[in-house]
Structure formats: C-alpha cells, structure tokens
Motif scaffolding. Structure first.
Motif, PDB file in Angstrom:
ATOM      1  N   LEU A  69      19.540  -4.986  -7.848  1.00 25.61           N
ATOM      2  CA  LEU A  69      19.227  -6.348  -7.432  1.00 25.61           C
ATOM      3  C   LEU A  69      17.724  -6.548  -7.239  1.00 25.61           C
ATOM      4  CD1 LEU A  69      22.246  -6.876  -5.014  1.00 25.61           C
ATOM      5  CD2 LEU A  69      22.024  -7.638  -7.397  1.00 25.61           C
ATOM      6  N   VAL A  70      17.039  -5.530  -6.717  1.00 23.53           N
ATOM      7  CA  VAL A  70      15.584  -5.616  -6.565  1.00 23.53           C
ATOM      8  C   VAL A  70      14.908  -5.572  -7.932  1.00 23.53           C
ATOM      9  CG1 VAL A  70      13.520  -4.439  -5.664  1.00 23.53           C
ATOM     10  CG2 VAL A  70      15.527  -4.726  -4.205  1.00 23.53           C
ATOM     11  N   THR A  71      15.366  -4.693  -8.807  1.00 17.59           N
ATOM     12  CA  THR A  71      14.774  -4.572 -10.144  1.00 17.59           C
ATOM     13  C   THR A  71      14.893  -5.876 -10.918  1.00 17.59           C
ATOM     14  OG1 THR A  71      15.245  -2.199 -10.249  1.00 17.59           O
ATOM     15  CG2 THR A  71      14.898  -3.333 -12.344  1.00 17.59           C
ATOM     16  N   CYS A  81      14.277 -13.077  -3.548  1.00 14.44           N
ATOM     17  CA  CYS A  81      15.311 -12.042  -3.666  1.00 14.44           C
ATOM     18  C   CYS A  81      14.758 -10.629  -3.540  1.00 14.44           C
ATOM     19  CB  CYS A  81      16.103 -12.207  -4.956  1.00 14.44           C
ATOM     20  SG  CYS A  81      17.276 -13.595  -4.876  1.00 14.44           S
ATOM     21  N   VAL A  82      13.532 -10.392  -3.991  1.00  8.13           N
ATOM     22  CA  VAL A  82      12.954  -9.060  -3.778  1.00  8.13           C
ATOM     23  C   VAL A  82      12.844  -8.803  -2.280  1.00  8.13           C
ATOM     24  CG1 VAL A  82      10.902  -7.596  -4.055  1.00  8.13           C
ATOM     25  CG2 VAL A  82      11.753  -8.933  -6.008  1.00  8.13           C
ATOM     26  N   ALA A  83      12.348  -9.782  -1.535  1.00  8.03           N
ATOM     27  CA  ALA A  83      12.239  -9.621  -0.079  1.00  8.03           C
ATOM     28  C   ALA A  83      13.624  -9.456   0.558  1.00  8.03           C
ATOM     29  CB  ALA A  83      11.517 -10.818   0.530  1.00  8.03           C
ATOM     30  N   ALA A  84      14.580 -10.298   0.158  1.00  8.32           N
ATOM     31  CA  ALA A  84      15.912 -10.262   0.766  1.00  8.32           C
ATOM     32  C   ALA A  84      16.611  -8.925   0.516  1.00  8.32           C
ATOM     33  CB  ALA A  84      16.766 -11.415   0.227  1.00  8.32           C
ATOM     34  N   HIS A  85      16.574  -8.432  -0.710  1.00  6.85           N
ATOM     35  CA  HIS A  85      17.285  -7.187  -1.007  1.00  6.85           C
ATOM     36  C   HIS A  85      16.551  -5.964  -0.477  1.00  6.85           C
ATOM     37  CE1 HIS A  85      20.652  -9.009  -2.891  1.00  6.85           C
ATOM     38  NE2 HIS A  85      19.837  -9.803  -3.565  1.00  6.85           N
ATOM     39  N   ALA A 101       9.260   1.965  -5.104  1.00  8.01           N
ATOM     40  CA  ALA A 101       8.749   2.217  -6.456  1.00  8.01           C
ATOM     41  C   ALA A 101       8.947   0.983  -7.328  1.00  8.01           C
ATOM     42  CB  ALA A 101       9.435   3.439  -7.070  1.00  8.01           C
ATOM     43  N   VAL A 102      10.144   0.422  -7.309  1.00  8.66           N
ATOM     44  CA  VAL A 102      10.431  -0.757  -8.122  1.00  8.66           C
ATOM     45  C   VAL A 102       9.579  -1.940  -7.673  1.00  8.66           C
ATOM     46  CG1 VAL A 102      12.216  -2.476  -8.643  1.00  8.66           C
ATOM     47  CG2 VAL A 102      12.716  -0.038  -8.869  1.00  8.66           C
ATOM     48  N   ARG A 103       9.441  -2.134  -6.372  1.00  7.63           N
ATOM     49  CA  ARG A 103       8.597  -3.229  -5.870  1.00  7.63           C
ATOM     50  C   ARG A 103       7.165  -3.097  -6.387  1.00  7.63           C
ATOM     51  NH1 ARG A 103       9.763  -6.096  -0.939  1.00  7.63           N
ATOM     52  NH2 ARG A 103       7.582  -5.786  -0.396  1.00  7.63           N
ATOM     53  N   GLU A 104       6.717  -1.849  -6.554  1.00  8.49           N
ATOM     54  CA  GLU A 104       5.343  -1.584  -7.009  1.00  8.49           C
ATOM     55  C   GLU A 104       5.236  -1.488  -8.525  1.00  8.49           C
ATOM     56  OE1 GLU A 104       4.408   1.992  -4.860  1.00  8.49           O
ATOM     57  OE2 GLU A 104       4.609   0.972  -2.918  1.00  8.49           O
ATOM     58  N   GLY A 105       6.336  -1.721  -9.236  1.00 12.15           N
ATOM     59  CA  GLY A 105       6.304  -1.683 -10.689  1.00 12.15           C
ATOM     60  C   GLY A 105       6.381  -0.285 -11.271  1.00 12.15           C
ATOM     61  N   PHE A 179       9.236  -8.127   4.468  1.00 14.42           N
ATOM     62  CA  PHE A 179       9.421  -7.501   3.155  1.00 14.42           C
ATOM     63  C   PHE A 179       8.944  -8.414   2.025  1.00 14.42           C
ATOM     64  CE2 PHE A 179      12.659  -6.286   6.229  1.00 14.42           C
ATOM     65  CZ  PHE A 179      12.304  -4.957   6.400  1.00 14.42           C
ATOM     66  N   ALA A 180       8.084  -9.369   2.388  1.00 13.92           N
ATOM     67  CA  ALA A 180       7.556 -10.315   1.415  1.00 13.92           C
ATOM     68  C   ALA A 180       6.955  -9.539   0.237  1.00 13.92           C
ATOM     69  CB  ALA A 180       6.508 -11.222   2.051  1.00 13.92           C
ATOM     70  N   TRP A 181       7.073 -10.124  -0.945  1.00  9.71           N
ATOM     71  CA  TRP A 181       6.625  -9.480  -2.172  1.00  9.71           C
ATOM     72  C   TRP A 181       6.035 -10.522  -3.092  1.00  9.71           C
ATOM     73  CZ3 TRP A 181       8.224 -10.411  -7.202  1.00  9.71           C
ATOM     74  CH2 TRP A 181       7.808  -9.488  -8.161  1.00  9.71           C
TER      75      TRP A 181
END
Length: 183
Positions: A69-71, A81-85, A101-105, A179-181
């Motif tokens: 879901l984050v990816t 959704c990145v923040a929520a998951h 890792a996924v959040r950072e690409g 968890f903001a992104w």
C-alpha cells in the motif's frame, strides 16, 4: 482545488454511510478524512472498506500488505496514503526498515520484500501490462500466482483512494501528520 466534505457518522448523507463511519470510529478511534470523504457515496465507502478487508484475508503478511500500500501510494504520488499507511505500520509495530526504504525511494534490504516492491512498481508503472518474466521473477522470489492477484487487489484499492485524494486534495489527518511524506 476541488473539495469534498469530510463527513462524520452524524452528518453523512445516507444512513448506510453513517453506520459505516460509526464502525470506522469504533475500530480506529477516529474517522480518517479519506473515509469521511468517501461517505459522500455509500457504495464507494463500502467498496473501499471491503477491499481493505479482503486484502487482510490474503496470504500476504501484515508487513507485506502495508508495504504494498505504501509502494503503490508512493508511485502514485499520494501524500495522504503514504502517511496513513506508514502510521498503520508504526501502530501495528511492523518492521519500519522496508517501509522507510520505500518512502525514500529505495528497495528494502530483504530480497523477498524487494521482489514484492519491484513487482508492485511494475504493475502500477506498466498499468498491469507486466511480462511473464516479471511475473515469474515475483513467483521465483517466493510468492504465488494468488499473490499476483493480491498485488492487483492492492493496486485497485489504492487507485480508488489515491485518485480521490488527488482530485479532492484530502487533508492529512493530525494522527498521520508525524508520517507526512513528499515525493
């Protein structure tokens, strides 16, 4: 900017949406803004909740589910959704290395999770037109044909939420702000 009201269990436009939002509030202690927006259309709110329930019934672990879901949300540039998951993963005490890792690409350090992330990226990036070699690489990493469908399920769920968030610029809930992104 398009906006959509963020409904509550007391002011949602249908009794069905009010009931679903009451269930959400009982389960999570609050109503996430996205679900409050979805309440404008009871079938959409119900569909999203059912997709999430069905994803939880797959053979994927909770970490694999949230990682998917984050990816997908990251690839769709959905800040909400990145923040929520990420918040869900932290609240569930899941391993944060793959999520971060996924959040950072980047890819996670575990090879099986790398395969999951790669395959999700391929499904989203190629709009489902993945090759048999890509499917086989995913299966060779330890996943099943059923898991191929599970990735499509997650992509369906996130298409519904990511696109809604893009159209209506859903504000990130206070609970998710830590968890903001941003891409």
């Amino acid at each position: 900017m398009s906006t959509l009201p963020v409904y509550t269990e007391s002011n949602a436009p249908s009794e069905e949406s009010q009931e679903l939002l009451s269930q959400v509030k009982k389960k999570y202690g609050f109503i996430p803004n996205l679900l409050g927006e979805f309440a404008a259309s009871h079938p959409v709110l119900q569909a999203y909740m059912q997709l999430g329930e069905n994803l939880s019934k797959t053979s994927l672990t909770p970490l694999e589910q949230q990682l998917l879901l984050v990816t997908i949300s990251r690839d769709n540039n959905c800040t909400y959704c990145v923040a929520a998951h990420t918040a869900v993963a932290v609240g569930s005490k899941l391993d944060q290395e793959p999520i971060n890792a996924v959040r950072e690409g980047r890819l996670p350090s575990h090879p099986k999770l790398q395969a999951l992330v790669r395959f999700a990226e391929q499904v989203v990036g190629e709009r489902g037109w993945v090759s048999q070699d890509q499917v086989q690489a995913f299966i060779d990493a330890g996943y099943s044909e059923a898991n191929v469908l599970d990735v499509v399920l997650a992509a369906s769920m996130k298409t519904l939420s990511n696109y809604t968030n893009h159209i209506f610029e859903t504000p990130v809930d206070a609970n998710f702000q830590p968890f903001a992104w941003k891409k």
